[in-house]
Design a protein around this motif. Structure first.
Motif, PDB file in Angstrom:
ATOM      1  N   THR A 119       4.690  -5.146   0.709  1.00 14.02           N
ATOM      2  CA  THR A 119       3.761  -4.381   1.700  1.00 14.02           C
ATOM      3  C   THR A 119       2.385  -4.875   1.730  1.00 14.02           C
ATOM      4  N   TRP A 120       1.883  -4.987   0.614  1.00 17.35           N
ATOM      5  CA  TRP A 120       0.549  -5.293   0.591  1.00 17.35           C
ATOM      6  C   TRP A 120       0.168  -6.789   1.331  1.00 17.35           C
ATOM      7  N   LEU A 121       1.319  -7.608   1.166  1.00 11.85           N
ATOM      8  CA  LEU A 121       0.982  -9.016   1.741  1.00 11.85           C
ATOM      9  C   LEU A 121       1.234  -8.765   3.496  1.00 11.85           C
ATOM     10  N   GLU A 122       1.918  -7.863   3.653  1.00 16.04           N
ATOM     11  CA  GLU A 122       2.378  -7.614   5.172  1.00 16.04           C
ATOM     12  C   GLU A 122       0.766  -7.046   5.849  1.00 16.04           C
ATOM     13  N   HIS A 123       0.205  -6.218   4.847  1.00 19.18           N
ATOM     14  CA  HIS A 123      -1.289  -5.925   5.319  1.00 19.18           C
ATOM     15  C   HIS A 123      -1.823  -6.984   5.611  1.00 19.18           C
ATOM     16  N   CYS A 124      -2.042  -7.896   4.668  1.00 17.89           N
ATOM     17  CA  CYS A 124      -2.860  -9.095   4.634  1.00 17.89           C
ATOM     18  C   CYS A 124      -2.500  -9.891   6.003  1.00 17.89           C
ATOM     19  N   HIS A 125      -1.285 -10.188   6.318  1.00 20.90           N
ATOM     20  CA  HIS A 125      -0.781 -11.012   7.361  1.00 20.90           C
ATOM     21  C   HIS A 125      -1.400 -10.049   8.775  1.00 20.90           C
TER      22      HIS A 125
END
Length: 242
Positions: free
Chosen positions: A117-123
C-alpha cells in the motif's frame, strides 16, 4: 478463516534481530547493525547478478556525476530474490520506529501498515521507479556523503547489506554516517560491515534530544576509499523514485 502463512527464511532472519536493541542504537547514533541476513553463497549469487544487464534499469558512473568513484546499478522489476522478500520482512519492524520519529518531530506519518500500500502511494505521487540497487567499488573508489531522496515521499530508514567479506575480498571501504547536530559540530561514524549482515540507518534526518525537546539532525551517508580488492553491497530503500 484462512490459515496463517508460515514465515519464510528471510522473515525468520529479520525477526531474529533484537529489535528493542536496534531501536535503542538508532536513537543513540542513527544506525544499527542487523543480524546476518544473507549467507556466503547467497551473497555470492547476488554479486554474480551485477554483470547481467537484464537485471537492471539503469547504471550510474559515480565519478562522471561527481558522486565519488565507483558504480551502482538500480534493479529493474522484478528484482531477484531476496530483494523484495527482505524489504517486506524489514518494513513491519522499521515502521514503528519511523512513526515514533515522526511523532517526536511533529510530522505526519504517511506510512500505512502494508508495504505494498505504501508503494501504491509512491506510484500515485509519480514515484514509480524501483530503488533497490547494487553498488560496486574497486581500489580507490569511494562514495560521497549523500542522502537517497527520490521525490516528496520518503521512508526515513533504509538498509545496506554487505555482499563482500572485509579483509578477504577488500580492505578499507568503511560505511560512513555523518550527522549535523543542532548548534554543534558534525558527528561522524565509520562502520565495517561483516559480509551478509545488514545495517539500518537514517535516510534523511532523525530526532535528537535538545534543550527545547526534540530537534532535527540531518544525516548523510557514504563509503570511505577502498584500499584494495572489490566491494559489493546491496541497498534496500523503502520508497520508489520519480
Amino acid at each position: 478463516m484462512a490459515a496463517a502463512v508460515p514465515p519464510n527464511r528471510w522473515q525468520r532472519r529479520v525477526d531474529a534481530a533484537d529489535w528493542a536493541a536496534v531501536r535503542t542504537e538508532l536513537d543513540e547514533s542513527g544506525g544499527a547493525l542487523l543480524p546476518r541476513l544473507l549467507t556466503g553463497p547467497e551473497a555470492a549469487r547476488l554479486r554474480r547478478c551485477y554483470t547481467d544487464d537484464t537485471r537492471f534499469r539503469t547504471t550510474v558512473d559515480m565519478q562522471r556525476h561527481r558522486y565519488g568513484s565507483g558504480q551502482y546499478r538500480y534493479f529493474t522489476a522484478p528484482a531477484p530474490d531476496p530483494v523484495e522478500p527482505l524489504k517486506r520482512a524489514l518494513y513491519p519492524h522499521l515502521l514503528p520506529i519511523a512513526r515514533e520519529w515522526a511523532d517526536r518531530l511533529g510530522r505526519e506519518s504517511p506510512w500505512p501498515d502494508d508495504f505494498d500500500t505504501w508503494l501504491e502511494h509512491c506510484h500515485r505521487a509519480g514515484q514509480i521507479k524501483p530503488t533497490a540497487l547494487m553498488l560496486h567499488y574497486g581500489p580507490g573508489d569511494w562514495n560521497a556523503l549523500h542522502r537517497d531522496l527520490y521525490g516528496e515521499l520518503v521512508f526515513p530508514l533504509q538498509v545496506v547489506i554487505n555482499l563482500s567479506d572485509p579483509g578477504t575480498d577488500y580492505t578499507g571501504g568503511e560505511f560512513l554516517l555523518v550527522e549535523q547536530r543542532p548548534r554543534a559540530q558534525s558527528r561522524g561514524m565509520a562502520v565495517q560491515l561483516p559480509r551478509g549482515q545488514g545495517y539500518v540507518f537514517t535516510t534523511r534526518d532523525r530526532p535528537v534530544r535538545s534543550t527545547r525537546g526534540w530537534s532535527t539532525a540531518p544525516v548523510r551517508h557514504g563509503v570511505s576509499p577502498v584500499r584494495s580488492g572489490q566491494r559489493y553491497t546491496l541497498g534496500l530503500i523503502f520508497h520508489d523514485a520519480a
